[in-house]
Design a protein around this motif. Structure first.
Motif, PDB file in Angstrom:
ATOM      1  N   LEU A   1       0.831  -1.207   0.000  1.00  0.00           N
ATOM      2  CA  LEU A   1       0.000   0.000   0.000  1.00  0.00           C
ATOM      3  C   LEU A   1       0.866   1.258   0.000  1.00  0.00           C
ATOM      4  N   GLN A   2       1.975   1.208   0.730  1.00  0.00           N
ATOM      5  CA  GLN A   2       2.885   2.352   0.742  1.00  0.00           C
ATOM      6  C   GLN A   2       3.444   2.614  -0.655  1.00  0.00           C
ATOM      7  N   TYR A   3       3.801   1.538  -1.363  1.00  0.00           N
ATOM      8  CA  TYR A   3       4.280   1.684  -2.744  1.00  0.00           C
ATOM      9  C   TYR A   3       3.202   2.329  -3.606  1.00  0.00           C
ATOM     10  N   ASN A   4       1.974   1.906  -3.413  1.00  0.00           N
ATOM     11  CA  ASN A   4       0.853   2.402  -4.209  1.00  0.00           C
ATOM     12  C   ASN A   4       0.603   3.891  -3.976  1.00  0.00           C
ATOM     13  N   LYS A   5       0.966   4.398  -2.794  1.00  0.00           N
ATOM     14  CA  LYS A   5       0.657   5.779  -2.424  1.00  0.00           C
ATOM     15  C   LYS A   5       1.879   6.699  -2.421  1.00  0.00           C
ATOM     16  N   THR A   6       3.081   6.145  -2.527  1.00  0.00           N
ATOM     17  CA  THR A   6       4.281   6.952  -2.313  1.00  0.00           C
ATOM     18  C   THR A   6       4.461   8.036  -3.376  1.00  0.00           C
ATOM     19  N   SER A   7       5.086   9.136  -2.956  1.00  0.00           N
ATOM     20  CA  SER A   7       5.492  10.181  -3.895  1.00  0.00           C
ATOM     21  C   SER A   7       6.962  10.031  -4.254  1.00  0.00           C
ATOM     22  N   LYS A   8       7.634   9.055  -3.638  1.00  0.00           N
ATOM     23  CA  LYS A   8       9.058   8.813  -3.898  1.00  0.00           C
ATOM     24  C   LYS A   8       9.229   8.001  -5.188  1.00  0.00           C
TER      25      LYS A   8
ATOM     26  N   TYR B   1      22.644   1.682  -2.391  1.00  0.00           N
ATOM     27  CA  TYR B   1      22.571   3.085  -2.812  1.00  0.00           C
ATOM     28  C   TYR B   1      21.645   3.199  -4.012  1.00  0.00           C
ATOM     29  N   VAL B   2      20.743   4.167  -3.973  1.00  0.00           N
ATOM     30  CA  VAL B   2      19.781   4.335  -5.066  1.00  0.00           C
ATOM     31  C   VAL B   2      19.809   5.771  -5.575  1.00  0.00           C
ATOM     32  N   GLU B   3      19.413   5.929  -6.816  1.00  0.00           N
ATOM     33  CA  GLU B   3      19.180   7.243  -7.406  1.00  0.00           C
ATOM     34  C   GLU B   3      17.832   7.214  -8.101  1.00  0.00           C
ATOM     35  N   ALA B   4      17.154   8.334  -8.123  1.00  0.00           N
ATOM     36  CA  ALA B   4      15.841   8.407  -8.775  1.00  0.00           C
ATOM     37  C   ALA B   4      15.956   7.994 -10.239  1.00  0.00           C
ATOM     38  N   CYS B   5      14.981   7.204 -10.699  1.00  0.00           N
ATOM     39  CA  CYS B   5      15.048   6.684 -12.068  1.00  0.00           C
ATOM     40  C   CYS B   5      14.747   7.752 -13.105  1.00  0.00           C
ATOM     41  N   GLY B   6      13.972   8.778 -12.715  1.00  0.00           N
ATOM     42  CA  GLY B   6      13.658   9.859 -13.636  1.00  0.00           C
ATOM     43  C   GLY B   6      12.593   9.537 -14.656  1.00  0.00           C
ATOM     44  N   GLN B   7      12.002   8.324 -14.581  1.00  0.00           N
ATOM     45  CA  GLN B   7      11.021   7.953 -15.597  1.00  0.00           C
ATOM     46  C   GLN B   7       9.740   7.348 -15.030  1.00  0.00           C
TER      47      GLN B   7
ATOM     48  N   SER C   1       6.201   7.202 -12.610  1.00  0.00           N
ATOM     49  CA  SER C   1       5.126   8.188 -12.449  1.00  0.00           C
ATOM     50  C   SER C   1       5.388   9.147 -11.300  1.00  0.00           C
ATOM     51  N   SER C   2       6.107   8.708 -10.271  1.00  0.00           N
ATOM     52  CA  SER C   2       6.440   9.616  -9.160  1.00  0.00           C
ATOM     53  C   SER C   2       7.479  10.648  -9.604  1.00  0.00           C
ATOM     54  N   CYS C   3       8.529  10.188 -10.277  1.00  0.00           N
ATOM     55  CA  CYS C   3       9.578  11.110 -10.724  1.00  0.00           C
ATOM     56  C   CYS C   3       9.041  12.137 -11.718  1.00  0.00           C
ATOM     57  N   LEU C   4       8.064  11.746 -12.523  1.00  0.00           N
ATOM     58  CA  LEU C   4       7.526  12.636 -13.552  1.00  0.00           C
ATOM     59  C   LEU C   4       6.323  13.443 -13.081  1.00  0.00           C
ATOM     60  N   SER C   5       5.978  13.299 -11.806  1.00  0.00           N
ATOM     61  CA  SER C   5       4.788  13.956 -11.282  1.00  0.00           C
ATOM     62  C   SER C   5       4.882  15.476 -11.414  1.00  0.00           C
ATOM     63  N   ALA C   6       3.793  16.077 -11.887  1.00  0.00           N
ATOM     64  CA  ALA C   6       3.735  17.538 -12.005  1.00  0.00           C
ATOM     65  C   ALA C   6       3.514  18.205 -10.654  1.00  0.00           C
ATOM     66  N   GLU C   7       3.313  17.391  -9.609  1.00  0.00           N
ATOM     67  CA  GLU C   7       3.048  17.945  -8.281  1.00  0.00           C
ATOM     68  C   GLU C   7       4.321  18.351  -7.537  1.00  0.00           C
ATOM     69  N   ARG C   8       5.486  18.128  -8.125  1.00  0.00           N
ATOM     70  CA  ARG C   8       6.744  18.490  -7.455  1.00  0.00           C
ATOM     71  C   ARG C   8       6.971  19.997  -7.592  1.00  0.00           C
ATOM     72  N   THR C   9       6.319  20.748  -6.738  1.00  0.00           N
ATOM     73  CA  THR C   9       6.360  22.210  -6.811  1.00  0.00           C
ATOM     74  C   THR C   9       6.901  22.854  -5.545  1.00  0.00           C
ATOM     75  N   GLU C  10       7.086  22.075  -4.497  1.00  0.00           N
ATOM     76  CA  GLU C  10       7.482  22.618  -3.190  1.00  0.00           C
ATOM     77  C   GLU C  10       9.012  22.681  -3.081  1.00  0.00           C
TER      78      GLU C  10
END
Length: 596
Positions: free
Chosen positions: A362-369, A384-390, A392-401
């Motif tokens: 459920l956390q995966y389903n809801k995460t913004s990460k 060690y991880v880096e954001a994939c950049g592709q 749905s979370s990485c491409l979210s238009a909600e990253r405004t803060e």
């Protein structure tokens, strides 16, 4: 070794991880290989098997999987057979005779075959130097597809073949499953070989649409020439979705346990041979499917755990080309998974474990990460991880803060403390908490003590998690460390944005040890858990996971009623384990809280 790879399998060089595993086997040690789906796990036991004298015995969970492997080996001129429950008595006796005479290089069997005395007699008289456990996660009671027969044969196998060498291979093993397999098969830490579960060619997305059927129809119409699997939780919904697509002129086949064997095999063959591009199936479909060009996997319903989800999406893009993995779900799916758990024929303890896994799904389903990073961290906390950049979370238009200034403060604290603090301690220091574990370490005198004191614990945790998941800081061994990428923030080269996360921007929160784990109490609870695990001869995580103990250390519950409000505490654990932890909490002197 390289000559066999070229001669029999046609490859010029090994994939990452394969050679190390094979060399370990040839050196005489048992080994565990945890390699992603499609990375060539079978070669890790097939090549040593070709180098050993005698027959390699392969334990495998499904008839179709065994048959596919045997057919593949035979095409390469390798002597291989399988024994399964559908064989005629004459054919069965012929294979066992060839085993005893040393005419087989590989024999594939299901674990249930060890219930047969004739088979065990044949094994005693055969030369078997090497045993491979395929899909080894089935061995562990904490695995997503635990099969008691897999585990129960281990003592029998050791009695039949006391000097046999063992390899276990799987694509999906959490750290607790990994440790369980090691213990059961006597595999040393330095003989565990695992590569990242990350698959860069898979584009992950979570789609919260309420019109799932319409979404799938539109998606397929845009890629009619591509092959895909649509996973559905129940047989009835498989049939319903199939009719919907057929009515809209989308050809498809179905696969579930309610179909006859011939229809299942025919439908599978139509999909594998590209006669039909789409299969709609329950999770009964997919293991052993050798189709490299599956371009998309759509989950119509929420799976019960991340291991199952990862294994199923791992069937896409085995040719390394870009492929989509889309998760659709509704609240009804959550209720269905909870129903499955409640109706399962399992102990209360195991049901609690299943609920914890569902909670992470459920956390995966809801995460913004980043979704890719989330999966990697699930299987290996220290990677060690880096954001994939592709995704749905990485491409979210909600990253405004904006979060650049807060990120710099976090990294400066990590830099000043030279990577000696856990994530929890970093959060406590930044929030300026005068907890006893902070004062005892002198961390209240840090220059950045309290610089984020107007932020809630959950706010700072969100920021720290963002930095971890995007690769600007590394958390390993329960300590936070700077990486080369950290300098981009410290030297003011980048600006970072996240999803809106703060509820009260000008509120100054009361600091207390209730909002973050009290590490002194946490250490005491870890000791209590170890004593209970030793007493009951259980894995420590079977008592309570680290995360639940951290919740105890945060909230300091004072009664069983308080503990019932904490996720992961079921009736069995409440009765058998909680009194010991309550006693430790009371002796520590916590005043206790009952909510987060």
């Amino acid at each position: 070794m390289e000559a066999i790879l070229k001669e029999y399998f046609g490859y010029e060089k090994f994939r990452y991880g394969q050679q190390e595993i094979i060399e370990n086997i040839l050196a005489g040690d048992n080994a565990l290989g945890i390699l992603p789906t499609g990375s060539g796990k079978s070669l890790c036991y097939q090549i040593p098997g070709l180098m050993f004298e005698g027959t390699t015995l392969v334990i495998s969970p499904l008839i179709s999987l065994m048959q596919d492997q045997v057919d593949s080996l035979k095409r390469r001129g390798i002597s291989a057979e399988c024994i399964n429950s559908t064989m005629a008595k004459r054919d069965l006796n012929d294979v066992m005779g060839r085993l005893v005479r040393g005419e087989l290089q590989f024999l594939y069997v299901a674990p249930e075959r060890f219930n047969n005395e004739e088979f065990k007699t044949a094994v005693r008289h055969a030369e078997i130097p090497f045993v491979a456990f395929d899909e080894a996660h089935c061995i562990s009671k904490w695995g997503h597809d635990f099969r008691p027969s897999y585990q129960s044969i281990i003592p029998e196998l050791k009695a039949l073949l006391p000097d046999v060498q063992i390899i276990a291979v799987t694509a999906t093993a959490t750290e607790e499953v990994e440790e369980n397999i090691q213990e059961l098969l006597n595999i040393k830490n330095n003989a565990v070989f695992k590569t990242s579960v990350r698959r860069d060619n898979l584009k992950l997305s979570v789609n919260g649409t309420y019109q799932r059927e319409q979404f799938i129809l539109s998606y397929i119409k845009e890629r009619l020439e591509q092959s895909g699997i649509i996973y559905v939780s129940t047989r009835a919904e498989v049939e319903k979705l199939s009719v919907y697509l057929t009515d809209n002129n989308i050809e498809n086949v179905i696969y579930h346990g309610g179909l006859g064997k011939k229809e299942r095999n025919d439908n599978q063959q139509k999909f594998v041979s590209d006669e039909v591009k789409i299969v709609i199936a329950t999770n009964a479909f997919g293991m052993g499917i050798d189709k490299p060009d599956i371009r998309y996997i759509i989950h119509f319903n929420l799976p019960g755990d991340l291991e199952s989800y990862y294994q199923e999406i791992g069937r896409a893009g085995r040719d390394s080309r870009p492929s989509d993995c889309i998760l659709l779900s509704t609240q009804r799916d959550v209720n269905l998974q909870q129903f499955f758990i409640d109706r399962a024929t399992a102990t209360d303890q195991y049901k609690d474990h299943m609920r914890e896994k569902l909670d992470l799904m459920l956390q995966y389903n809801k995460t913004s990460k980043c979704l890719s990073s989330f999966i990697v961290k699930y299987f290996n906390h220290d990677e060690y991880v880096e954001a994939c950049g592709q995704c749905s979370s990485c491409l979210s238009a909600e990253r405004t803060e904006p979060m650049t200034s807060e990120a710099r403060l976090i990294l400066e604290l990590v830099q000043e403390t030279d990577g000696q603090l856990s994530k929890e301690l970093v959060i406590q220091v930044l929030r300026g908490e005068n907890a006893d574990n902070i004062v005892a370490r002198g961390l209240d005198s840090q220059e950045r003590f309290g610089v984020l004191d107007s932020y809630r614990t959950s706010d700072v945790n969100h920021l720290v998690e963002e930095l971890i998941m995007r690769g600007y800081v590394h958390c390993a061994g329960n300590r936070m460390h700077l990486v080369e990428k950290s300098l981009d923030i410290l030297n003011r080269k980048v600006k970072l944005y996240t999803v809106p996360y703060r509820k009260h921007y000008n509120e100054r929160v009361n600091v207390s040890t209730d909002s973050s784990p009290n590490e002194i109490l946490y250490d005491k609870l870890l000791s209590t858990r170890k004593n209970l695990a030793d007493k009951h001869k259980l894995d420590e995580d079977a008592i309570f996971t680290d995360q639940i103990l951290k919740e105890f250390a945060k909230k300091m519950p004072q009664s069983k009623q308080d503990m019932m409000h904490i996720q992961g505490v079921g009736n069995y654990k409440l009765k058998h384990y909680c009194p010991y932890f309550l006693e430790e909490i009371r002796e520590h002197g916590g005043s206790g809280v009952t909510s987060g």
